[in-house]
Motif scaffolding. Structure first.
Motif, short mmCIF file in Angstrom:
data_model
loop_
_atom_site.label_atom_id
_atom_site.label_comp_id
_atom_site.label_asym_id
_atom_site.label_seq_id
_atom_site.Cartn_x
_atom_site.Cartn_y
_atom_site.Cartn_z
N VAL A 110 12.69 -3.97 20.69
CA VAL A 110 11.97 -3.12 19.74
C VAL A 110 10.48 -3.10 20.09
O VAL A 110 9.84 -4.15 20.13
CB VAL A 110 12.17 -3.62 18.30
N LEU A 111 9.94 -1.92 20.34
CA LEU A 111 8.52 -1.74 20.61
C LEU A 111 7.92 -0.79 19.59
O LEU A 111 8.63 0.07 19.04
CB LEU A 111 8.28 -1.20 22.01
N ILE A 112 6.63 -0.95 19.36
CA ILE A 112 5.93 -0.03 18.48
C ILE A 112 4.84 0.68 19.27
O ILE A 112 4.31 0.15 20.24
CB ILE A 112 5.34 -0.74 17.25
N HIS A 113 4.54 1.91 18.87
CA HIS A 113 3.48 2.70 19.47
C HIS A 113 2.41 2.84 18.41
O HIS A 113 2.62 3.49 17.38
CB HIS A 113 4.02 4.06 19.90
N GLN A 114 1.24 2.23 18.63
CA GLN A 114 0.24 2.09 17.58
C GLN A 114 -1.15 2.38 18.12
O GLN A 114 -1.49 2.01 19.25
CB GLN A 114 0.29 0.66 17.00
#
Length: 210
Positions: free
Chosen positions: A63-67
């Motif tokens: 799981v990765l986030i783009h922030q």
């Protein structure tokens, strides 16, 4: 390694001046004794310390986030992560909280992957990166405008590691955590327990808040 019969210099702090004390960091200037008898000034950014999570599901996806990160002026691919709220908070407790808040997940299995000193030339910030497995969904409570903007994606772990080497992932704890996670999951390394001693956990800024 040091040569036999030699001793290391004691870099003693002889004075310290606060320049800025903010909500997230403090900046101080230390005067430090140097080898040879002189002193030098060192600018130090104090930090609460942080945790990050490589959350890998049963399909082997991470799981990765783009922030958005204002310091770089663009969105970055990162791991779910956040500050340790206070000095007494156990890092794995903070990691579990951040995983739930940012991506709406919990994990039944936790291990310590790496401790990553962000930039020890000028800051005491150290991030502990955990490996989380046996994931389950929980309610996600958006904590602010930044978290409302972030996007959540899942990638095969090998693809995420490819993104590290292509320069698509530059966040330091994500770089270290993803490579370490692949080493562990492919059997080439052993993780530490979730409650392993955290030798370099920052404490000075947290002490200011007491």
């Amino acid at each position: 390694m040091t040569s036999s019969g030699t001793s290391r210099h004691d870099f003693r702090t002889v004075s310290s001046e606060d320049v800025h004390v903010g909500r997230v960091v403090a900046l101080r200037i230390d005067e430090v004794e140097m080898p040879g008898g002189g002193t030098a000034k060192r600018e130090i950014v104090e930090h609460m310390g942080a945790v990050a999570v490589v959350a890998v599901d049963d399909a082997g996806e991470v799981v990765l986030i783009h922030q958005y990160r204002h310091a770089l002026g663009r969105h970055l691919w990162e791991l779910p992560a956040g500050l340790l709220d206070h000095d007494a908070e156990e890092p794995v407790v903070g990691a579990r909280r951040e995983l739930a808040e940012e991506v709406g997940l919990d994990a039944a299995r936790w291990d310590t992957l790496v401790d990553e000193a962000a930039s020890p030339g000028f800051t005491d910030e150290v991030v502990r990166v955990f490996l989380a497995r046996d994931l389950s969904e929980v309610d996600r409570e958006v904590q602010g405008e930044e978290e409302a903007d972030l996007e959540i994606h899942r990638f095969p772990l090998d693809e995420a590691v490819r993104m590290v080497f292509s320069g698509e992932i530059v966040n330091s704890s994500a770089v270290a955590g993803l490579i370490a996670a692949r080493e562990v999951l492919e059997g080439r390394a052993e993780p530490r327990p979730a409650d392993a001693p955290f030798r370099d956990k920052p404490t000075r800024f947290a002490a200011r808040k007491k």
